[in-house]
Design a protein around this motif. Sequence first.
Motif, mmCIF file in Angstrom:
data_model
loop_
_atom_site.group_PDB
_atom_site.id
_atom_site.type_symbol
_atom_site.label_atom_id
_atom_site.label_comp_id
_atom_site.label_asym_id
_atom_site.label_seq_id
_atom_site.Cartn_x
_atom_site.Cartn_y
_atom_site.Cartn_z
ATOM 1 N N GLN A 222 3.913 -1.597 -50.340
ATOM 2 C CA GLN A 222 4.556 -2.902 -50.925
ATOM 3 C C GLN A 222 4.574 -2.954 -52.301
ATOM 4 O O GLN A 222 5.466 -3.209 -52.779
ATOM 5 C CB GLN A 222 4.369 -3.884 -50.101
ATOM 6 N N VAL A 225 6.341 -0.228 -54.323
ATOM 7 C CA VAL A 225 8.015 -0.118 -54.383
ATOM 8 C C VAL A 225 8.186 -1.342 -55.163
ATOM 9 O O VAL A 225 9.455 -1.197 -55.864
ATOM 10 C CB VAL A 225 8.270 -0.451 -52.870
ATOM 11 N N ALA A 226 7.447 -2.415 -55.354
ATOM 12 C CA ALA A 226 7.736 -3.483 -56.291
ATOM 13 C C ALA A 226 7.640 -2.829 -57.753
ATOM 14 O O ALA A 226 8.690 -3.307 -58.548
ATOM 15 C CB ALA A 226 6.802 -4.764 -56.120
ATOM 16 N N ALA A 229 10.868 -0.760 -58.255
ATOM 17 C CA ALA A 229 12.050 -1.576 -58.433
ATOM 18 C C ALA A 229 12.024 -2.369 -59.758
ATOM 19 O O ALA A 229 13.218 -2.669 -60.268
ATOM 20 C CB ALA A 229 11.902 -2.665 -57.243
ATOM 21 N N SER A 237 16.313 1.187 -52.595
ATOM 22 C CA SER A 237 15.042 0.626 -51.875
ATOM 23 C C SER A 237 14.296 1.807 -51.055
ATOM 24 O O SER A 237 13.177 1.911 -50.911
ATOM 25 C CB SER A 237 15.118 -0.474 -51.405
ATOM 26 N N LYS A 238 15.452 2.349 -50.109
ATOM 27 C CA LYS A 238 14.822 3.239 -49.031
ATOM 28 C C LYS A 238 14.210 4.722 -49.932
ATOM 29 O O LYS A 238 13.362 5.109 -49.347
ATOM 30 C CB LYS A 238 16.225 3.684 -48.144
ATOM 31 N N SER A 240 13.043 4.474 -52.703
ATOM 32 C CA SER A 240 11.775 4.293 -53.442
ATOM 33 C C SER A 240 10.480 4.211 -52.276
ATOM 34 O O SER A 240 9.292 4.677 -52.649
ATOM 35 C CB SER A 240 11.734 2.838 -54.007
ATOM 36 N N ALA A 241 10.952 3.769 -51.240
ATOM 37 C CA ALA A 241 10.036 3.759 -49.865
ATOM 38 C C ALA A 241 9.382 5.245 -49.673
ATOM 39 O O ALA A 241 8.396 5.345 -49.298
ATOM 40 C CB ALA A 241 10.694 2.908 -48.967
#
Length: 261
Positions: A222, A225-226, A229, A237-238, A240-241
């Motif tokens: 988490q 990913v932040a 971003a 976002s997908k 990045s994950a």
Amino acid sequence: MNTQTKTSAYVKKCGSEIFPEIFKPGQIQLSIAAERHVLCPSKPNYVFDKDKLSTALAWMFSTSIQQQLRLWGPSGSGKTEFVYALGDRMNMPVYPVPIHAGLLPSDVLVSKELVSSDKGVVTKDRLLPLAQAYLNGGIVLIDEVDHANEAMQTFLQALLDGKPLSIPEAGLVIKKHPQCYIFATSNTTGEGGSAQYSSTQKENEAFRQRFSFLYFGYLSSQDEVAVLAKEWPELPSKLSAKLVSAVKSSCDSSSETARIV
């Protein structure tokens, strides 16, 4: 010749202006450099871990803690970036001192350079990053300190105690600047015998006792990913994950291989 400590202008600023992650308006005043040094790093998008940031600042501004702060943990866990981000926020230059097994004290103090003068070309002593920070203030980053040989450990131990820095070959004695902060990074805590980091050295106990150890592990998915971003807001976002998942799988595989070996 004794070199006197140089003092730079420092100003008091509200902690919430510098580190809004952990301070509220009016909670605390912090002393930072009035002008931004040319060697200040630029890390505007760095995301601090609040607990680690609180620990680092408590150490930096303490008048009673004698040990220096050592960030330790696996490669790629953000130890070095953390120190550079601190320098960025506090307008402080960061002077890196990368350590390797063959490094000697004389390698990190002064170098000789040729300069033009009225008498022609002459040799002049130039202070290297460690000595510059000790004289003028700033953050010394002793990177990979667990690679230091016995001679470097003995030399660094005196600096970690805040003793004057003697440079006989240049005829200098430098007193530690009051705003000189020494950080160290390492993959181990200095016991030696690491299977994963086989090139690290076993440190003598007196040297290890000069440090307070702060562990850096890998960020959670988490948090990773932040960070992505903030650094690349245009990244879906997908995606990045997926990137974070792939990197973490690679790190886990490397750690498992080290354990097996």
